[in-house]
Scaffold this active site. Structure first.
Site, PDB file in Angstrom:
ATOM      1  CB  CYS A 189      -0.955  -0.015   1.200  1.00 42.83           C
ATOM      2  SG  CYS A 189      -0.101  -0.086   2.793  1.00 42.83           S
ATOM      3  CB  THR A 190       0.179   4.861   0.154  1.00 40.47           C
ATOM      4  OG1 THR A 190      -0.909   4.724  -0.751  1.00 40.47           O
ATOM      5  CG2 THR A 190       0.935   6.141  -0.166  1.00 40.47           C
TER       6      THR A 190
END
Length: 322
Positions: A189-190
């Site tokens: 994810c980010t």
């Protein structure tokens, strides 16, 4: 790869941070935290919940250092996860400290990343893991984020919200992990926080070989040389920069102020794109009256800019709502 000199020399420091820890009285923590941020000229959004703290803030190097010192002094926050980058201008309109049920909303009350999560993989070792044909690679982010960029070969769940991820996995588990499918799962994810929960969820579902990228995409883009990178495109971030690329240099996307979707150069060439009003994706979703309202808001923003005033117009996705 360290940030390019032109990036490191930019005046605004941006800190993306999180920590899963038990916070018994979030309301009591809120006032001193928001007062300090405002005194230091720091802007952004921080989320406080019984499970910890999450958010992104921006300001001068010294101001960010003082706010981070304050946060690290909170219960069990000394090991706060922080990812630094830089921006040419302040990427937030104001400072908000919000009280939430979760610091990243998954909607699975029995998931506790403090108790059990997947195996962390450093960015330097990530390529070897995802290049292995026995690894199933899953992007845990939302559809609008994936559309901007992802790792080559990653599965896109097509979810509009992170709270949709558990049901997506339940619905597709057999197809993903059947007898003829890889048993090792890698997720990203980010900045890493969503994978704390997604890997804990898969562990709860009986999947043992679960891995996630330490520091998330931002850590990978910061440290892995572009020539060796498996990343394709740019990475969506939750501020006015919209996207970043290798070295965490600001990307080429802008944001549609009507629907908050990221827009590429090609998207902005659409005849349905009107700055501050609509894009090709949201034009059929909005009425003429709504577009007229957005048009007036955009006009006021431009007038405020000419006067040198800040006009709070577009909003950005809440870092805890995905």
């Amino acid at each position: 790869m360290t940030p390019a000199p032109s990036d490191a020399a930019l005046p605004i420091t941006v800190a993306a941070l999180y920590r899963f820890t038990r916070l018994d009285d979030c309301a009591a923590l809120r006032a001193p935290l928001i007062a300090l941020c405002r005194d230091e000229g720091v802007r952004g959004t921080l989320l406080l919940a019984p499970e910890g703290i999450n958010g992104t803030i921006a300001g001068s190097d010294a101001a960010i250092a003082r706010v981070l010192a304050h946060i690290r002094a909170l219960p069990d926050c000394a090991a706060l996860s922080v990812r630094m980058s830089h921006a040419a201008t302040m990427p937030f309109h104001r400072m908000k400290v919000r009280l939430k049920r979760e610091i990243v909303t998954m909607g699975e009350p029995d998931i506790d990343p403090r108790a059990r999560v997947g195996t962390y993989v450093d960015p330097a070792d990530w390529n070897a893991l995802i290049d292995d044909p026995d690894t199933l690679l899953i992007d845990t982010r939302n559809d609008y984020e994936v559309s901007v960029g992802s790792f080559a070969g990653a599965i896109d769940p097509g979810t509009a919200s992170f709270r949709d991820f558990p049901q997506w996995f339940r619905d597709h588990r057999d197809a993903l992990l059947g007898e003829d499918r890889p048993r090792r799962v890698a997720m990203f994810c980010t900045g890493g926080i969503r994978c704390e929960k997604s890997t804990a969820f898969l562990k709860q579902q009986g999947v043992e070989q679960v891995y996630h990228l330490r520091g998330g995409i931002l850590g990978y883009l910061e440290t892995v040389p572009e020539a060796d990178s498996r990343w394709q495109g740019e990475c969506f971030v939750f501020d006015q920069r919209v996207t970043v690329g290798h070295g965490l240099v600001e990307g080429s996307h802008t944001l549609c102020h009507a629907c908050r979707r990221p827009l590429s150069t090609a998207d902005r060439a659409s005849p349905l794109y009107e700055e501050g009003v609509s894009c090709a994706a949201c034009h059929p979703e909005r009425s003429d009256d709504q577009r007229a309202s957005y048009r007036e808001r955009h006009r006021q923003e431009l007038m405020a800019a000419k006067r040198g005033e800040a006009h709070v117009g577009a909003t950005y996705p809440d870092p805890g709502s995905d």
